[in-house]
Design an enzyme around this catalytic site. Sequence first.
Site, short mmCIF file in Angstrom:
data_model
loop_
_atom_site.label_atom_id
_atom_site.label_comp_id
_atom_site.label_asym_id
_atom_site.label_seq_id
_atom_site.Cartn_x
_atom_site.Cartn_y
_atom_site.Cartn_z
N ASN A 9 0.87 -1.18 0.00
CA ASN A 9 0.00 0.00 0.00
C ASN A 9 0.91 1.23 0.00
OD1 ASN A 9 -1.82 2.03 0.50
ND2 ASN A 9 -2.34 1.36 2.59
N LYS A 11 0.04 4.29 -0.18
CA LYS A 11 -0.62 5.43 0.49
C LYS A 11 -0.43 6.71 -0.34
CE LYS A 11 0.14 3.09 4.82
NZ LYS A 11 0.24 3.19 6.27
N HIS A 97 -9.18 0.47 5.25
CA HIS A 97 -7.88 0.70 5.90
C HIS A 97 -8.10 1.58 7.13
CE1 HIS A 97 -3.81 2.03 6.67
NE2 HIS A 97 -3.41 0.99 5.97
N GLU A 99 -6.57 4.00 8.26
CA GLU A 99 -6.43 5.45 8.02
C GLU A 99 -7.70 6.02 7.39
OE1 GLU A 99 -2.74 5.19 5.85
OE2 GLU A 99 -1.74 4.57 7.70
N GLU A 169 -4.98 -5.79 10.52
CA GLU A 169 -3.96 -4.77 10.76
C GLU A 169 -4.21 -4.10 12.10
OE1 GLU A 169 -2.12 -3.32 6.85
OE2 GLU A 169 -3.94 -2.19 7.14
N GLY A 175 2.73 1.60 10.87
CA GLY A 175 3.63 2.74 10.74
C GLY A 175 4.33 3.11 12.04
N SER A 215 3.83 -2.81 10.22
CA SER A 215 5.29 -2.78 10.36
C SER A 215 5.97 -4.09 9.97
CB SER A 215 5.68 -2.37 11.79
OG SER A 215 5.20 -1.06 12.06
C1 PEP Z 1 -0.50 -0.32 6.27
O1 PEP Z 1 -0.66 0.89 6.24
O2 PEP Z 1 -1.35 -1.08 5.80
C2 PEP Z 1 0.70 -0.82 6.92
C3 PEP Z 1 0.73 -2.07 7.29
O3 PEP Z 1 1.73 0.07 7.10
P1 PEP Z 1 3.19 -0.23 7.71
O4 PEP Z 1 3.69 -1.49 7.04
O5 PEP Z 1 4.00 0.96 7.37
O6 PEP Z 1 2.99 -0.43 9.18
#
Ligand code: PEP
Length: 252
Positions: A9, A11, A97, A99, A169, A175, A215
């Site tokens: 992703n 973003k 997601h 966000e 997630e 992040g 992450s």
């Molecule tokens: C995400 O935004 O779906 C995500 C998993 O981000 P990150 O890998 O940066 O934690």
Amino acid sequence: MRQKIVAGNWKMNNNLDESKSLVKKVAKSIKKNKLKNTRVIVAPTFVSLEKVANKAKGTKVEVAAQNMHFAKNGAFTGEISAEMLKSVGVEIVILGHSERREYFGETDEMLAKKVDAALENKMEVIFCFGEVLEDRKSGNHFNVVESQIKNGLYHLEAKDWKNIILAYEPVWAIGTGETASPEQAQEMHAFIRKIVADEYNDDVSENVSILYGGSVKPNNAQEIFGKPDVDGGLIGGAALNKDDFKAIIDAI
Ligand code: PEP
């Protein structure tokens, strides 16, 4: 059929040239990998989707959108429909997601409608959900995840689930550099498989791919992907670097 999937992703990162360049590098790096049963997906911003989809044609890389509206068309300034995504060659969409839920107020109810619109247009959905830190600390994480899945997806028929990919997630791991431990990921993924089996049947639950996101990096991917109910990852930050993304794909 249950598949191994690594999805990146991007973003709100990468302009058009950067997006084209990154997808080219990702496609080139995985060609040599002889990946047979693993799907690789990247999700650029809306403005780069068409060009990235064109560049990805004929490669192992598939392209997803990061969001879409549930309506077919109309007075929804700034929004994009499933039909529009299809018209530029995009057949996968990330929905829910954290966000989108947190910064753009997406509710379970809106997400259920988006899922329907995607499936009506024969798109595949990567459906994201996960608990915030307070839920984890208070032991409410299983309830939160169950209710997000129930509200977003349980109105579907069993046959619809062939176009659903789940992405667990935990919000506290996105992040932040903090990952769920492989054991925490496995525990939640096994729980998800169980509730889906209870609501539908073993066939649906055994065949749905469940990705972990939060992450995932080259140094922890192998351990997380090694768990029996983890079918791959949804990758944020590390998907922006072709070497890191390749290392994560190699870890599956
Ligand atoms: C995400 O935004 O779906 C995500 C998993 O981000 P990150 O890998 O940066 O934690």
